[in-house]
Structures are given as C-alpha cells and as structure tokens.
Design a protein around this motif. Structure first.
Motif, PDB file in Angstrom:
ATOM      1  N   TRP A   1      11.053  14.025  -4.311  1.00  0.00           N
ATOM      2  CA  TRP A   1      11.223  12.817  -4.171  1.00  0.00           C
ATOM      3  C   TRP A   1      12.362  12.389  -5.204  1.00  0.00           C
ATOM      4  N   THR A   2      12.835  13.068  -5.960  1.00  0.00           N
ATOM      5  CA  THR A   2      13.611  12.731  -7.160  1.00  0.00           C
ATOM      6  C   THR A   2      15.078  13.082  -6.932  1.00  0.00           C
TER       7      THR A   2
ATOM      8  N   VAL B   1       0.941  -1.106   0.150  1.00  0.00           N
ATOM      9  CA  VAL B   1       0.050   0.053  -0.029  1.00  0.00           C
ATOM     10  C   VAL B   1       1.095   1.234  -0.166  1.00  0.00           C
ATOM     11  N   PRO B   2       0.663   2.136  -0.866  1.00  0.00           N
ATOM     12  CA  PRO B   2       1.481   3.501  -0.920  1.00  0.00           C
ATOM     13  C   PRO B   2       1.435   4.049   0.624  1.00  0.00           C
ATOM     14  N   CYS B   3       2.568   4.601   0.638  1.00  0.00           N
ATOM     15  CA  CYS B   3       2.637   5.323   2.116  1.00  0.00           C
ATOM     16  C   CYS B   3       3.461   6.438   2.167  1.00  0.00           C
TER      17      CYS B   3
ATOM     18  N   THR C   1       6.832   2.904   0.074  1.00  0.00           N
ATOM     19  CA  THR C   1       6.879   3.875   1.243  1.00  0.00           C
ATOM     20  C   THR C   1       7.594   4.875   0.931  1.00  0.00           C
ATOM     21  N   TYR C   2       7.250   6.245   1.243  1.00  0.00           N
ATOM     22  CA  TYR C   2       8.027   7.412   0.875  1.00  0.00           C
ATOM     23  C   TYR C   2       7.742   8.399   2.284  1.00  0.00           C
TER      24      TYR C   2
ATOM     25  N   THR D   1       3.937   7.071  -8.763  1.00  0.00           N
ATOM     26  CA  THR D   1       3.672   8.630  -8.961  1.00  0.00           C
ATOM     27  C   THR D   1       4.362   9.386  -7.828  1.00  0.00           C
ATOM     28  N   LEU D   2       4.635   8.760  -6.636  1.00  0.00           N
ATOM     29  CA  LEU D   2       4.837   9.400  -5.670  1.00  0.00           C
ATOM     30  C   LEU D   2       6.552   9.368  -5.703  1.00  0.00           C
ATOM     31  N   ALA D   3       7.095   8.177  -6.216  1.00  0.00           N
ATOM     32  CA  ALA D   3       8.527   8.258  -6.369  1.00  0.00           C
ATOM     33  C   ALA D   3       9.085   9.547  -7.507  1.00  0.00           C
ATOM     34  N   GLY D   4       7.829  10.046  -8.412  1.00  0.00           N
ATOM     35  CA  GLY D   4       8.409  11.076  -8.986  1.00  0.00           C
ATOM     36  C   GLY D   4       7.853  12.537  -8.806  1.00  0.00           C
ATOM     37  N   THR D   5       7.335  12.587  -7.549  1.00  0.00           N
ATOM     38  CA  THR D   5       6.581  13.615  -7.078  1.00  0.00           C
ATOM     39  C   THR D   5       7.543  14.852  -6.917  1.00  0.00           C
ATOM     40  N   ARG D   6       7.206  16.158  -7.124  1.00  0.00           N
ATOM     41  CA  ARG D   6       8.037  17.238  -7.122  1.00  0.00           C
ATOM     42  C   ARG D   6       6.698  18.311  -6.815  1.00  0.00           C
TER      43      ARG D   6
END
Length: 398
Positions: free
Chosen positions: A350-351, A99-101, A126-127, A335-340
C-alpha cells in the motif's frame, strides 16, 4: 468483549444473488479459524473473535452489517469482497464510522469513483487491493491479438457504473487499446437485465466487428451470443470481465445459458489461479495447495476469489499483529497504510499503489474451456506476469 481482546468483522454475501461468489470467503474463514483465534503483538498474546455479518447481496443490508460490526460487535477491522454496489456501500460506511476496512475484487478506479472521489484522494480508514481497468484493457488487447490481427472490437457495455467507466476517456479501455491499433465500436448501452440485443447485434454487423468485449452478466452475454448466432454472426472471441471471471455454472442455474457460454468460449482476466507462484505468509500455503484443499473439502472447483479471500485474512492478522496498539482503530488504519505483505495472492504494497489506499495486483489472460468436470479456466496469456505458467492455448470460436 474484554478491552484486551480483538475483533475482526467480515461482511460477506451469505445469501442473495452474490451468495455463490461468497463461498470462497466462507471456506477460508473456516480453514483459518484456528490461526485467527489469537495474534501475538509484541510480547503480548491477544484473543481474536471473528464476527461474520451477511450483506444479503444488498447495499442497505451491507451498511447495516457495518453499523453492527462497528457498534455492538466492536470490530477493530472489517473485511469485505464482491459486489459492484455492495462493496462500495461497505467501504463508505466504514469510512463514515471510522473503522479500518480492507476490501478486494473491484477495479480500483471504480472503487474510488463510486466513493465520489478522484484518483488522488486519500481515504483515512479504507484500503483496497485489486487491479485497474487499464490492466484489464491491456490483458484483453493481448487476447484480441492472439485471436489474430487488430480488427474492430464491439463493446457490449451496460448503461450503469461499469459501462460508464469502461467508456471513460481517462480510466477506460480506449487510452490503452487505441495506441495498440484496436478500434473500439460501442454497440450501444443497455440496462441490466437485458431482454433484447438485436440493436447491438445490428451495430456489430454494420461495423464488421468479429471480436466483442463486455462486462455483462452470464445471462445477458448468453442472450447476446444467441441473438448474434441467429443473425448469422459468430464472434471469433468474446472477452468478458466481472461476472465471467467466475465459471458460468456458478453465476446462473439456467442450462441454456451455460450451454450458450460454453459454445462462446469466453476469455477473461485471471488474477489468481493454482499456478500463481505465491505462498501465504500466515500459514505457508501455496496457491496450488489452497486450490487442492478447496476441492477436497467442498467438492467444488477452485474459484479466483479464493486466493484473495485468504489474502484478506492474512492482511487483517498482520495489521493486528504489528500495530502499535491493535485496540486503537486509528492505529490499525495507520498500519494498513504502510503495509507491505507477501500473501497467497501476491505481494500487497500500500506504499506504492497507483493511487492512495490501493495495492495493485497483476493480471494474466484466461479462457473458459470445456473439461471433464465442467468449465476449466486455462491461462493463455501471461505477458504482464511471466511467472504464471501458461496452461492452455487460446482457441477462437469457429
């Protein structure tokens, strides 16, 4: 829940010892409820349900909350903050259940270390956004230097995770502060809660350390300060992270503790304040406006987690708005992994973090000073973030 609707899950400390620190998140959830009721993803408008589960300030209860959110609630993203044991329990459960967190309020090295991973490990689900132990060390060194000179600094660190990481020869304080000429004196590990600091006070006297740094609870730090005074010692400055980033009136109800810490004039890190130069990308709220609204609506003074709680919800709204398929958890995580994203807590990127899955926030230095409405957190050092205005001068104890 229909196949087209979305769910944001929140694990919050509504009860238990962390409950006073969960109030900013509860407030922001109420404040943003109308804006979180739906998202527009492309040409499609989707309904959103926000489900809040109580961590009870307990790791096992937090894991159960995640299982409920991932299972019967069908959460597409989970948000959490607060607790050196609770937060890692939530993130580990989210990683296991896919689950994305998004989480915050925890130094990133500790976030990685408690998961049994190294700094280069990449989690899929997880982020986290926060600051590092090295950032805390740099801000505290600024404060020590403002207090005068580069004297020996007594380190009052516990025998648990926090103390172990602060002592770490790679992640901890020494790699940052030693090159600046500071000598760290470990006063000796202790268990929480502590019942006696006379041994640590003795080491403080032996090494002539009139500056002290710690990550203690309010009650433990007050006990140390009282026993130091009884021994004829008075630290010129105490810098304390973790619990003392909150007003001591919130972390303990004991008036003796509150009076002792008011006398100690504790300095701490500041990651968010009404003076920070940010504006929410979701509703346009500035830091000053959010702090004023919190006082108006709750009657309480602003707390640092307020801005981070707002940013958590901004991040969830953004991810569900731009994900190629917001009903697909894997797509939301990607999407979270590339979020600015620009938020009321600053720009989250997160990049470009110091480690995978991490977005970094800058720190400034503050000090708890007496005010007509209780403890006031003044920003007294801003070398790492000059855009944050100073609101006071560091006042060492006399």
């Amino acid at each position: 829940m229909s196949s087209s609707s979305l769910c944001v899950g929140v694990v919050a400390p509504l009860t238990g010892r962390l409950a006073p620190l969960g109030s900013p998140l509860s407030y922001v959830l109420r404040r943003l409820a109308p804006r979180l009721a739906h998202v527009r993803n492309g040409a499609r408008r989707r309904d959103v349900t926000v489900v809040v589960r109580d961590s009870r300030s307990d790791p096992d209860a937090a894991r159960r909350a995640v299982r409920e959110l991932a299972g019967s609630d069908g959460a597409h993203i989970v948000l959490t903050m607060a607790g050196t044991r609770v937060l890692p329990a939530v993130t580990a459960a989210c990683e296991e259940l896919r689950v994305p967190c998004v989480s915050t309020t925890f130094p990133w090295q500790a976030y990685v270390h408690t998961r049994g991973a190294g700094p280069g490990h990449r989690f899929r689900w997880t982020y986290h956004f926060a600051w590092g132990l090295d950032d805390i060390a740099a801000v505290f060194a600024d404060l020590w230097e403002l207090a005068g000179g580069r004297n020996a600094v007594g380190c009052l660190w516990n025998d648990d995770l926090q103390g172990d990481l602060l002592r770490h020869d790679r992640y901890g304080f020494a790699p940052v502060t030693s090159p600046r000429g500071h000598t760290l004196i470990d006063l000796g590990a202790y268990g929480e809660p502590a019942d006696d600091f006379r041994a640590q006070v003795g080491r403080m006297r032996e090494h002539g350390a009139d500056l002290v740094t710690s990550a203690a609870t309010a009650a433990d730090l007050a006990l140390f300060h009282r026993q130091a005074r009884e021994a004829g010692l008075r630290p010129r400055l105490i810098t304390c992270s973790r619990w003392l980033t909150y007003p001591h009136t919130h972390t303990t109800r004991a008036p003796g503790v509150q009076g002792e810490l008011a006398d100690a004039r504790v300095a701490t890190l500041v990651y968010w304040s009404p003076g920070h130069p940010y504006r929410s990308g979701l509703d346009g709220t500035t830091c000053a406006e959010l702090a004023r609204a919190y006082r108006r609506d709750t009657g309480a003074a602003w707390l640092q987690p307020l801005g981070l709680a707002h940013a958590l919800l901004e991040t969830a709204h953004h991810a569900l708005s731009v994900a190629a398929d917001p009903t697909d958890r894997a797509c939301v995580a990607q999407t979270l992994a590339g979020t600015r994203l620009d938020t009321v807590a600053g720009r989250l990127d997160w990049t470009r973090g110091p480690a995978p899955n991490i977005a970094l926030l800058p720190l400034v230095g503050g000090q708890w000073q007496h005010g007509p409405r209780g403890p006031r957190l003044a920003v007294v050092s801003n070398s790492a973030h000059p855009g944050v205005p100073l609101t006071g001068e560091l006042t060492p104890a006399r």
